[in-house]
Design a protein around this motif. Sequence first.
Motif, mmCIF file in Angstrom:
data_model
loop_
_atom_site.group_PDB
_atom_site.id
_atom_site.type_symbol
_atom_site.label_atom_id
_atom_site.label_comp_id
_atom_site.label_asym_id
_atom_site.label_seq_id
_atom_site.Cartn_x
_atom_site.Cartn_y
_atom_site.Cartn_z
ATOM 1 N N LEU A 159 27.029 41.635 19.495
ATOM 2 C CA LEU A 159 26.021 40.454 19.402
ATOM 3 C C LEU A 159 25.982 39.621 20.290
ATOM 4 O O LEU A 159 27.632 38.346 20.904
ATOM 5 C CB LEU A 159 26.149 39.658 18.362
ATOM 6 N N GLU A 160 25.007 38.715 21.929
ATOM 7 C CA GLU A 160 25.687 38.144 22.547
ATOM 8 C C GLU A 160 24.448 36.741 22.831
ATOM 9 O O GLU A 160 22.655 37.615 23.003
ATOM 10 C CB GLU A 160 24.885 38.807 23.990
ATOM 11 N N ALA A 161 24.047 35.717 22.374
ATOM 12 C CA ALA A 161 23.503 35.058 22.067
ATOM 13 C C ALA A 161 22.436 34.666 23.494
ATOM 14 O O ALA A 161 20.625 34.677 23.380
ATOM 15 C CB ALA A 161 23.809 33.035 22.236
ATOM 16 N N ILE A 162 22.329 34.914 24.922
ATOM 17 C CA ILE A 162 21.664 34.630 25.899
ATOM 18 C C ILE A 162 21.016 36.522 26.638
ATOM 19 O O ILE A 162 22.173 37.067 26.097
ATOM 20 C CB ILE A 162 22.769 34.199 27.121
ATOM 21 N N TYR B 150 23.219 35.568 37.846
ATOM 22 C CA TYR B 150 23.809 35.430 37.498
ATOM 23 C C TYR B 150 23.312 35.155 35.222
ATOM 24 O O TYR B 150 22.521 34.806 34.976
ATOM 25 C CB TYR B 150 24.267 33.580 37.465
ATOM 26 N N HIS B 151 24.628 35.351 34.459
ATOM 27 C CA HIS B 151 24.159 35.256 33.510
ATOM 28 C C HIS B 151 25.801 34.294 32.752
ATOM 29 O O HIS B 151 26.542 33.760 33.306
ATOM 30 C CB HIS B 151 24.889 36.624 32.506
ATOM 31 N N SER B 152 24.688 33.251 32.364
ATOM 32 C CA SER B 152 26.062 32.380 31.750
ATOM 33 C C SER B 152 27.472 32.813 31.240
ATOM 34 O O SER B 152 28.594 32.004 31.671
ATOM 35 C CB SER B 152 25.321 31.853 29.973
ATOM 36 N N LEU C 217 23.721 47.132 21.044
ATOM 37 C CA LEU C 217 24.215 45.771 22.211
ATOM 38 C C LEU C 217 23.275 45.072 21.877
ATOM 39 O O LEU C 217 21.904 45.265 21.932
ATOM 40 C CB LEU C 217 24.071 45.935 23.627
ATOM 41 N N ILE C 218 23.096 43.557 21.294
ATOM 42 C CA ILE C 218 22.166 42.879 20.965
ATOM 43 C C ILE C 218 21.874 41.479 21.153
ATOM 44 O O ILE C 218 22.648 40.409 21.130
ATOM 45 C CB ILE C 218 22.088 42.787 19.099
ATOM 46 N N ASP C 219 21.337 41.387 22.307
ATOM 47 C CA ASP C 219 21.486 40.201 22.929
ATOM 48 C C ASP C 219 20.138 39.428 22.661
ATOM 49 O O ASP C 219 19.154 39.814 21.517
ATOM 50 C CB ASP C 219 21.289 40.108 24.424
#
Length: 407
Positions: free
Chosen positions: A36-39, A52-54, A138-140
């Motif tokens: 799980l990823e917030a962004i 770019y990604h955080s 992958l759950i973003d």
Amino acid sequence: MQNDLVTEKVIIVGGGMVGLSLALMLAKQKIQVQLLEAIKYPIFESEGEIPYHSSFDARNTALSRRSVQIYQQLGLWDLLQVHATPILQVHITEQGSFGKARLVAEEEKVESFGQVIENAWLGRVLLTEVRKEALIELIDGVKVTELNQDQDQVHIEANRGEEALKLSAKLLIAADGRDSFCRQALGVGVDVHDYDQVAIVTAVQTSKPHQQVGFERFSPLGPLALLPLPGEYRRSVVWPVKKGTEHEWLGQENDQHFLDALQHTYGDRAGKFEKTGQRFCFPLSQVLAHKQAVGRVVLMGNAAHTIHPVAGQGFNLCLRDAFVLLRFITEQLEASEDIGQPEMLLAYEQSRLEDQKRVIKFCDSVVRGFSNSNPILKLIRNTGLVAFDVIPGIKPLVANYAMGLKA
């Protein structure tokens, strides 16, 4: 890979470089992963594109030899090496002082002290491989809202837009950053030290080739790291400066002012500082969790320990944590035991404390020691640099620790 080979499932909250790396490690052991990823992750339109990604931004990472070995074991190093540059020498000096120290890979009988890679490239390679892996879901773009656990499982609730998710597993790994939601939900406190510094990060071009030499230069403005990047004349810059002064160095209108400051600090060691990329800034603090294992949850990455980047050890320490946790989980699988067993996770935590404390203490001591302008302390530290350079036996010891080979 057949589904009947899948043995267990693990939830990872946080899809930065640590979370992605750990997901690939677990999948290699035939463990299903929900990551799980917030962004929202970027979609790469071309081979040369690195938006770019955080979690993988404009910063660079100096991968230690141990980290390189870990990626080799994962079968990823050939993909990463294309974007990496070896460090063959390290020069440590203080502006306006006599002390200096030098490490040379050839003298220490190693191929290199590590490899420098831009985070954006490291993230792109890891993300691309995760997207290929059938065992990783992958759950973003998801926000975790609740975490609780019982005797047998960890349960989380999350939102992805209008969709509500409820997930459970025997083991949850919280790699959701310095301000970890999971850590807070567990009630784990932290010790925080604000260094009152902001890291200025960019890439520059110099008139002299870098020749795979890394510089650590201590100056009145702050400790300045200059590391080689792919391209004969490209170097990465990480320059911690006093908080509140960062605007002096940011923005295109300050390009020449920034280059002049680098020139003044380094002299002609790198030749002329000719061009600079866009500068980014990141606040610097030390955040240490009071616990890293609570029930069936283990804290990983910056959620467990965020440290100063002065010696480039933060990500390498996190990757070693992940690799050791993988060993504990694998041993549980081989013994047909519970992979989320709280006693096992506590044993993992205990096994990592010595390495963590050593690295954290070293990085903190360097920052504090070289930030003090007291003339007596300045004499002591420069005498120490000279001693480091001439006393037999010190260099191999320090080199092995820096390469992560003593962990």
